[in-house]
Design a protein around this motif. Structure first.
Motif, PDB file in Angstrom:
ATOM      1  N   VAL A  89       4.502  12.979  14.601  1.00  0.00           N
ATOM      2  CA  VAL A  89       3.690  11.815  14.268  1.00  0.00           C
ATOM      3  C   VAL A  89       3.952  10.716  15.292  1.00  0.00           C
ATOM      4  CG1 VAL A  89       5.420  10.909  12.642  1.00  0.00           C
ATOM      5  CG2 VAL A  89       3.029  10.182  12.465  1.00  0.00           C
ATOM      6  N   HIS A  90       2.895  10.084  15.764  1.00  0.00           N
ATOM      7  CA  HIS A  90       3.048   9.019  16.747  1.00  0.00           C
ATOM      8  C   HIS A  90       3.568   7.744  16.098  1.00  0.00           C
ATOM      9  CE1 HIS A  90       1.921   5.487  19.085  1.00  0.00           C
ATOM     10  NE2 HIS A  90       2.009   6.272  20.156  1.00  0.00           N
ATOM     11  N   ASP A  91       3.084   7.410  14.923  1.00  0.00           N
ATOM     12  CA  ASP A  91       3.407   6.138  14.279  1.00  0.00           C
ATOM     13  C   ASP A  91       4.918   5.904  14.239  1.00  0.00           C
ATOM     14  OD1 ASP A  91       2.217   3.916  12.274  1.00  0.00           O
ATOM     15  OD2 ASP A  91       4.136   4.658  11.522  1.00  0.00           O
ATOM     16  N   GLU A  92       5.327   4.741  14.746  1.00  0.00           N
ATOM     17  CA  GLU A  92       6.749   4.457  14.892  1.00  0.00           C
ATOM     18  C   GLU A  92       7.471   4.364  13.552  1.00  0.00           C
ATOM     19  OE1 GLU A  92       4.694   2.596  18.547  1.00  0.00           O
ATOM     20  OE2 GLU A  92       4.266   2.891  16.407  1.00  0.00           O
ATOM     21  N   VAL A  93       6.882   3.672  12.597  1.00  0.00           N
ATOM     22  CA  VAL A  93       7.539   3.518  11.294  1.00  0.00           C
ATOM     23  C   VAL A  93       7.680   4.875  10.616  1.00  0.00           C
ATOM     24  CG1 VAL A  93       7.360   2.513   8.989  1.00  0.00           C
ATOM     25  CG2 VAL A  93       6.794   1.137  10.996  1.00  0.00           C
ATOM     26  N   SER A  94       6.627   5.665  10.641  1.00  0.00           N
ATOM     27  CA  SER A  94       6.693   6.988  10.017  1.00  0.00           C
ATOM     28  C   SER A  94       7.747   7.856  10.682  1.00  0.00           C
ATOM     29  CB  SER A  94       5.323   7.666  10.081  1.00  0.00           C
ATOM     30  OG  SER A  94       5.372   8.929   9.446  1.00  0.00           O
ATOM     31  N   PHE A  95       7.768   7.878  12.023  1.00  0.00           N
ATOM     32  CA  PHE A  95       8.682   8.779  12.730  1.00  0.00           C
ATOM     33  C   PHE A  95      10.133   8.312  12.655  1.00  0.00           C
ATOM     34  CE2 PHE A  95      10.989  10.243  16.493  1.00  0.00           C
ATOM     35  CZ  PHE A  95      10.788  11.612  16.400  1.00  0.00           C
ATOM     36  N   TYR A  96      10.391   7.056  13.011  1.00  0.00           N
ATOM     37  CA  TYR A  96      11.782   6.592  13.132  1.00  0.00           C
ATOM     38  C   TYR A  96      12.394   6.185  11.801  1.00  0.00           C
ATOM     39  CZ  TYR A  96      10.567   6.343  18.094  1.00  0.00           C
ATOM     40  OH  TYR A  96      10.154   6.652  19.372  1.00  0.00           O
ATOM     41  N   SER A  97      11.553   5.730  10.846  1.00  0.00           N
ATOM     42  CA  SER A  97      12.101   5.152   9.615  1.00  0.00           C
ATOM     43  C   SER A  97      11.797   5.952   8.362  1.00  0.00           C
ATOM     44  CB  SER A  97      11.566   3.727   9.424  1.00  0.00           C
ATOM     45  OG  SER A  97      11.902   2.917  10.529  1.00  0.00           O
ATOM     46  N   MET A  98      10.859   6.924   8.426  1.00  0.00           N
ATOM     47  CA  MET A  98      10.470   7.671   7.228  1.00  0.00           C
ATOM     48  C   MET A  98      10.547   9.187   7.425  1.00  0.00           C
ATOM     49  SD  MET A  98       9.747   5.521   4.760  1.00  0.00           S
ATOM     50  CE  MET A  98       8.637   6.343   3.619  1.00  0.00           C
ATOM     51  N   GLY A  99      11.119   9.634   8.510  1.00  0.00           N
ATOM     52  CA  GLY A  99      11.254  11.066   8.734  1.00  0.00           C
ATOM     53  C   GLY A  99       9.927  11.792   8.856  1.00  0.00           C
ATOM     54  N   GLY A 100       8.867  11.061   9.218  1.00  0.00           N
ATOM     55  CA  GLY A 100       7.547  11.671   9.348  1.00  0.00           C
ATOM     56  C   GLY A 100       6.858  11.955   8.029  1.00  0.00           C
ATOM     57  N   LYS A 101       7.403  11.440   6.926  1.00  0.00           N
ATOM     58  CA  LYS A 101       6.900  11.771   5.589  1.00  0.00           C
ATOM     59  C   LYS A 101       6.453  10.523   4.840  1.00  0.00           C
ATOM     60  CE  LYS A 101      10.212  15.618   5.173  1.00  0.00           C
ATOM     61  NZ  LYS A 101      11.320  16.164   4.349  1.00  0.00           N
ATOM     62  N   SER A 102       5.619   9.736   5.452  1.00  0.00           N
ATOM     63  CA  SER A 102       5.216   8.474   4.842  1.00  0.00           C
ATOM     64  C   SER A 102       3.788   8.538   4.320  1.00  0.00           C
ATOM     65  CB  SER A 102       5.338   7.343   5.867  1.00  0.00           C
ATOM     66  OG  SER A 102       5.039   6.097   5.271  1.00  0.00           O
ATOM     67  N   GLY A 103       3.491   7.673   3.364  1.00  0.00           N
ATOM     68  CA  GLY A 103       2.145   7.621   2.805  1.00  0.00           C
ATOM     69  C   GLY A 103       1.138   6.946   3.707  1.00  0.00           C
ATOM     70  N   HIS A 104       1.596   6.265   4.744  1.00  0.00           N
ATOM     71  CA  HIS A 104       0.656   5.549   5.616  1.00  0.00           C
ATOM     72  C   HIS A 104       0.325   6.330   6.877  1.00  0.00           C
ATOM     73  CE1 HIS A 104       4.240   4.542   7.970  1.00  0.00           C
ATOM     74  NE2 HIS A 104       3.437   4.051   8.915  1.00  0.00           N
ATOM     75  N   ALA A 105       1.162   7.272   7.287  1.00  0.00           N
ATOM     76  CA  ALA A 105       0.921   8.066   8.493  1.00  0.00           C
ATOM     77  C   ALA A 105       1.887   9.248   8.490  1.00  0.00           C
ATOM     78  CB  ALA A 105       1.118   7.221   9.762  1.00  0.00           C
ATOM     79  N   GLY A 106       1.437  10.355   9.089  1.00  0.00           N
ATOM     80  CA  GLY A 106       2.308  11.530   9.168  1.00  0.00           C
ATOM     81  C   GLY A 106       1.593  12.840   8.918  1.00  0.00           C
TER      82      GLY A 106
END
Length: 490
Positions: free
Chosen positions: A340-357
């Motif tokens: 996942v490109h999104d920084e918050v999803s990748f670095y802070s949510m392990g790629g498992k976020s409701g907003h991107a991933g």
């Protein structure tokens, strides 16, 4: 119920102590005599009745069972949802000559430097266009053009970016709502007890309803860089990020009012699914939505699910650095592909976020969009009821371009997304990486355009891929609508 004349359909009648009954489809009697006489006298049996020849195209087919005898006997009827088939553009009233303008536009952009795109068009239950254009990857990790570009394939998986919001947490919450496991009028605190307290500006989190979050009216800023060194709510792992959302992130304004788009709202949406279902969002969506629908190339973190980098369309060339103009600890610096490109999803949510991933393909997305055109199901799979979908997609009182999460062609503000000719019933979403979905019930139409427009150099504060019409979406959508509305537009 919805049906198509071109698609064979049978209804199943589960009978208990039934000796006779009268069935009508669209007001036409369908004899059941042979079915009852062919079975044993107790009247306990399952009857499968082919109703194809009685169908008409559209959602206003009618079904009636009357005079069920003897008194007290029971019939439970099951009518399947339509599934996708392939057809020609002409078979659904689309002009191939006018549709060719879409190919011309995208191919011209590819020739000028646009990286790649996949497009699928569904109309009246038929896939009438399924095309791959350009390249899934053009650049090396050093930012130079590859000796041989990686061709785009029709089954290439794409980083769906903010389309994740609709096709993971919102679909999941629609199912939970339909199953009476979730009510969007409840507070977030009811489902996530840790979400509480007062922020530094005096806003009480316990007053925020799920509806506030899902309609982007909770009052949050557009995003928060949890991953960025020195930020007050710093987090580099999913559990801590959840704690920071629940206790640290401040609101930007009061709750309520007109929608103001925020990724944080949909991080909360994903957490709602997880707390209600007691499983992670990717697992819930896979178990209860994607797998029942037979979707094999839709999900989160594809590289951990058996896919290779080459299966995915690449995004930013120099990681998240914007051509080395941004830096923080641990930042990716090479071509992003399959992550996942999104920084918050990748670095802070392990790629498992409701907003991107979420990653997906045009074919899998076509099935999900047909579920929405069917108002809640596909084949023998029922995910939610019609009333649930109507509630989630109805326009917000203060901004007609928003539903519950869904973007809507409620005014001309979103012509860049839907084009100029979409109906006021059209819903969909866009994604920063270059993805767009349009679902228009009035025309029984779904369009999924997935591009990797960010797989281009970042020059003077902008990605080169952003300048092309293909990645701006609206021109492609307008040409598609013109291909079947042409006579009406003249």
């Amino acid at each position: 119920f919805k049906a198509y004349k071109h698609l064979p359909m049978s209804v199943t009648l589960f009978c208990k102590q039934v000796k006779s009954a009268e069935l009508e489809i669209n007001g036409i009697p369908v004899s059941l005599t042979k079915y009852f006489t062919a079975h044993h006298s107790k009247g306990d049996n399952n009857i499968v009745v082919n109703i194809t020849k009685y169908l008409k195209d559209g959602s206003d087919n009618t079904f009636s069972l009357q005079n069920i005898l003897p008194k007290g006997s029971v019939i439970i009827a099951y009518v399947p949802y339509p599934t996708l088939t392939y057809g020609t553009p002409e078979s659904v009233g689309i002009s191939p000559e006018l549709l060719k303008k879409v190919d011309d536009l995208i191919n011209d952009d590819i020739a000028q430097g646009f990286p790649g795109a996949n497009l699928i068009i569904v109309k009246n239950g038929k896939i009438v266009k399924e095309s791959a254009y350009g390249y899934a990857r053009k650049f090396t990790d050093e930012g130079k053009l590859m000796d041989k570009y990686q061709d785009m394939q029709k089954n290439t998986i794409f980083d769906m970016a903010s389309n994740t919001k609709m096709f993971a947490p919102i679909l999941s919450l629609m199912k939970l709502f339909s199953d009476n496991s979730f009510n969007y009028l409840d507070t977030v605190h009811k489902y996530i007890p840790e979400y509480k307290g007062i922020d530094r500006k005096g806003h009480n989190r316990e007053n925020i309803t799920c509806l506030h979050a899902l309609t982007h009216t909770a009052g949050y800023p557009s995003s928060y860089a949890f991953y960025y060194d020195g930020n007050r709510c710093l987090s580099r792992e999913k559990k801590l990020s959840e704690e920071q959302i629940c206790n640290c992130v401040d609101f930007e304004k009061e709750k309520g009012g007109a929608p103001s788009y925020s990724d944080i709202d949909y991080m909360i949406a994903g957490l709602l699914v997880e707390h209600i279902a007691k499983m992670e969002l990717p697992d819930f969506a896979e178990k209860f939505i994607y797998k029942p629908l037979g979707l094999k190339r839709t999900g989160f973190n594809p590289l951990s699910r058996g896919f290779k980098k080459e299966d995915a369309a690449a995004t930013e060339v120099f990681g998240n650095t914007r051509n080395h103009t941004i830096n923080f600890s641990g930042i990716r610096t090479k071509v992003i592909q399959g992550e996942v490109h999104d920084e918050v999803s990748f670095y802070s949510m392990g790629g498992k976020s409701g907003h991107a991933g979420l990653f997906s393909t045009i074919n899998d997305m076509a099935v999900l969009c047909q579920v929405l055109l069917n108002k809640g199901g596909y084949g023998n799979v029922r995910l939610w009821d019609r009333d649930t979908q109507d509630l989630f997609t109805k326009p917000h009182d203060l901004d007609l371009s928003f539903g519950i999460g869904w973007r809507r062609e409620g005014n001309e503000y979103l012509n860049w997304h839907f084009g100029a000719y979409a109906s006021s019933e059209a819903i969909g979403h866009t994604g920063w990486t270059g993805t767009v979905t349009v679902i228009d019930p009035k025309y029984d139409l779904a369009v999924i355009l997935l591009t990797n427009k960010k797989h281009s150099h970042y020059i003077n504060g902008a990605f080169d891929g952003d300048k092309y019409e293909t990645g701006k979406f609206g021109s492609v959508m307008q040409l598609i609508y013109e291909s079947f509305l042409n006579k009406q537009l003249q």
